[in-house]
Enzyme design. Structure first.
Site, short mmCIF file in Angstrom:
data_model
loop_
_atom_site.label_atom_id
_atom_site.label_comp_id
_atom_site.label_asym_id
_atom_site.label_seq_id
_atom_site.Cartn_x
_atom_site.Cartn_y
_atom_site.Cartn_z
N ARG A 21 0.82 -1.21 0.00
CA ARG A 21 0.00 0.00 0.00
C ARG A 21 0.86 1.27 0.00
O ARG A 21 0.32 2.37 0.07
CB ARG A 21 -0.94 0.00 1.21
CG ARG A 21 -2.07 -1.00 1.06
CD ARG A 21 -3.00 -1.03 2.25
NE ARG A 21 -4.14 -1.89 1.99
CZ ARG A 21 -4.98 -2.34 2.92
NH1 ARG A 21 -4.79 -2.00 4.19
NH2 ARG A 21 -5.99 -3.12 2.59
N GLU A 33 -1.11 -8.72 -5.61
CA GLU A 33 -2.44 -9.22 -5.93
C GLU A 33 -2.44 -10.70 -6.27
O GLU A 33 -3.31 -11.46 -5.82
CB GLU A 33 -3.03 -8.41 -7.11
CG GLU A 33 -3.50 -7.02 -6.75
CD GLU A 33 -4.59 -7.04 -5.69
OE1 GLU A 33 -5.49 -7.89 -5.76
OE2 GLU A 33 -4.53 -6.19 -4.78
N LEU A 76 2.51 -21.98 -0.82
CA LEU A 76 1.38 -21.10 -1.11
C LEU A 76 0.23 -21.83 -1.81
O LEU A 76 -0.91 -21.40 -1.73
CB LEU A 76 1.83 -19.93 -2.02
CG LEU A 76 2.31 -18.67 -1.32
CD1 LEU A 76 2.76 -17.64 -2.35
CD2 LEU A 76 1.21 -18.06 -0.46
N TYR A 78 -1.73 -23.57 -5.33
CA TYR A 78 -2.17 -23.00 -6.61
C TYR A 78 -0.94 -22.56 -7.41
O TYR A 78 -0.78 -21.39 -7.78
CB TYR A 78 -3.13 -21.83 -6.41
CG TYR A 78 -4.39 -22.19 -5.67
CD1 TYR A 78 -5.49 -22.71 -6.35
CD2 TYR A 78 -4.48 -22.03 -4.29
CE1 TYR A 78 -6.66 -23.05 -5.68
CE2 TYR A 78 -5.63 -22.37 -3.61
CZ TYR A 78 -6.72 -22.88 -4.31
OH TYR A 78 -7.86 -23.22 -3.63
N TYR A 116 -10.99 -8.83 -12.03
CA TYR A 116 -10.74 -8.36 -10.67
C TYR A 116 -9.32 -7.81 -10.53
O TYR A 116 -9.11 -6.70 -10.04
CB TYR A 116 -10.95 -9.50 -9.67
CG TYR A 116 -10.19 -9.31 -8.38
CD1 TYR A 116 -10.62 -8.39 -7.44
CD2 TYR A 116 -9.00 -10.00 -8.13
CE1 TYR A 116 -9.90 -8.17 -6.27
CE2 TYR A 116 -8.28 -9.79 -6.98
CZ TYR A 116 -8.73 -8.87 -6.04
OH TYR A 116 -8.02 -8.65 -4.90
N ASP A 134 -14.07 -8.53 -5.19
CA ASP A 134 -13.56 -9.81 -4.72
C ASP A 134 -14.56 -10.42 -3.74
O ASP A 134 -15.67 -9.91 -3.57
CB ASP A 134 -12.18 -9.64 -4.09
CG ASP A 134 -12.22 -8.90 -2.76
OD1 ASP A 134 -13.27 -8.29 -2.42
OD2 ASP A 134 -11.21 -8.92 -2.03
N CYS A 195 -21.15 -6.50 13.48
CA CYS A 195 -22.35 -5.70 13.21
C CYS A 195 -22.59 -4.60 14.25
O CYS A 195 -22.93 -3.47 13.88
CB CYS A 195 -23.58 -6.60 13.11
SG CYS A 195 -23.50 -7.74 11.70
N SER A 299 -8.57 -27.67 -3.44
CA SER A 299 -9.84 -26.95 -3.60
C SER A 299 -10.96 -27.86 -4.10
O SER A 299 -12.08 -27.77 -3.60
CB SER A 299 -9.65 -25.78 -4.57
OG SER A 299 -9.14 -26.23 -5.81
#
Length: 352
Positions: A21, A33, A76, A78, A116, A134, A195, A299
């Site tokens: 950031r 990302e 990680l 994937y 995205y 996302d 909430c 997954s």
């Protein structure tokens, strides 16, 4: 209620201090990302830091060896993300002169970058007014507006994207997108959302109608596949036989042990009598140890892995050409699936 103003104001006071950031460099944002896809921030941040340090520019990433990238990626999951990133880095060098694109339409042309990710990179780097949608944003919008259209359908994706683009603060597109994602992650959480402390609560449809636990709606679309992996541990002269996985399946180009996959769980004696096993290790083998089955969940697949250590075997001439002996001390240099890596952490200690 001004939805965008509320979450931007919340973000200005409560945002996490994350390393990506602090830059508008599209390459660095791309790194963050892709690494953070399907990954928790606390797990992915050390990987981001290591990649950003070792490959500070897209040219550095493009010139790396794929095996080195996959090794750094280890843990990680994937792994296709790492391979796609390597392909994309080389594409940027060849077609964009080493300048990582920052506009939405150009980003969509790169491998591994969908709507995205393109929206995230373009808005974070140049403030392009493209809404990022996302899982966190889907959940936030579904609850606030009371939308019960399944988020994983074509219709649902369009409805949510249209609403997100209507809400975006065009003057602060990047800040708005990060605020919406952060708010969904930290306040409007999947379970036990905050909430009572939520500044959007007065206008939240799900909260007012007691539907927090039913939104968003998601359709189950894919059946879990069960697979049975029988791994062989064959050691000679301080070297261990390894298998490099091929394309079109999980763990492409990663290293594992020689594998005999069966349709169902199988007894070791039955496995060693099979023709393909005999072709590799001969008709007479002595089993030293058997570990497993070890359950490993992906997954959309559930693996049951059994590790069979051979004490004696007669290596045949028909070993597959993608099997090779590796010095045990060099195992740590090979990129391995998490299942194999964790097995070796314990096993190698026993054989040293």
């Amino acid at each position: 209620m001004d939805f965008a103003r509320v979450i931007i104001d919340w973000y200005s006071h409560h945002k996490r201090d994350l390393p990506w950031r602090h830059t508008s460099d599209p390459y660095v944002i791309w790194l963050s990302e892709i690494i953070m896809q399907q990954t928790r921030v606390d797990q992915g941040t050390p990987y981001f830091n290591r990649f950003a340090e070792k490959y500070p520019t897209v040219a550095d990433f493009a010139s790396a060896e794929e095996d080195d990238i996959l090794k750094m990626w280890q843990g990680l999951g994937y792994y296709s993300r790492g391979r796609n990133m390597h392909y994309t880095a080389r594409m940027v060098m060849e077609e964009y002169g080493g300048y990582f694109p920052s506009d939405y339409n150009s980003l969509l042309k790169l491998k591994g970058i969908g709507e995205y990710t393109a929206a995230a990179i373009s808005s974070f780097s140049t403030n392009e007014a493209r809404a990022v949608v996302d899982g966190n944003v889907f959940r936030l919008l579904a609850r606030y507006f009371g939308i019960d259209i399944p988020i994983n359908t074509g219709k649902g994706k369009k409805v949510f994207t249209d609403i997100a683009n209507q809400l975006i603060d065009k003057k602060q597109a990047g800040i708005y997108n990060q605020a919406a994602m952060e708010f969904g992650s930290q306040v409007c959480k999947p379970k036990n959302p905050h909430c009572p402390l939520c500044p959007l609560r007065p206008g939240c449809t799900a909260c007012l109608s007691s539907r927090i636990n039913v939104l968003p709606v998601k359709i189950k679309t894919q059946k879990v596949r069960e697979r049975y992996f029988n791994y062989i541990i064959a050691i000679k002269n301080d070297c261990i036989l390894m298998n490099k996985r091929g394309p079109n399946d999980i763990w492409e180009n990663l290293y594992e042990l020689p594998l005999f996959e069966t349709d169902n769980s199988i007894e070791v004696g039955s496995l060693t009598a099979q023709e393909n096993f005999v072709d590799a290790f001969g008709p007479r083998v002595h089993i030293k140890s058997v570990v497993g089955p070890v359950k490993h969940i992906l997954s959309h697949q559930r693996l049951y892995a059994t590790f069979i250590e051979l004490e004696e075997y007669q290596e045949q001439l028909t070993l597959p050409n993608y099997w090779k002996y590796v010095r045990i001390q060099d195992l740590e240099r090979l990129a391995q699936p998490k299942l194999i890596f964790h097995f070796f952490k314990n096993f190698v200690k026993l054989i040293k």
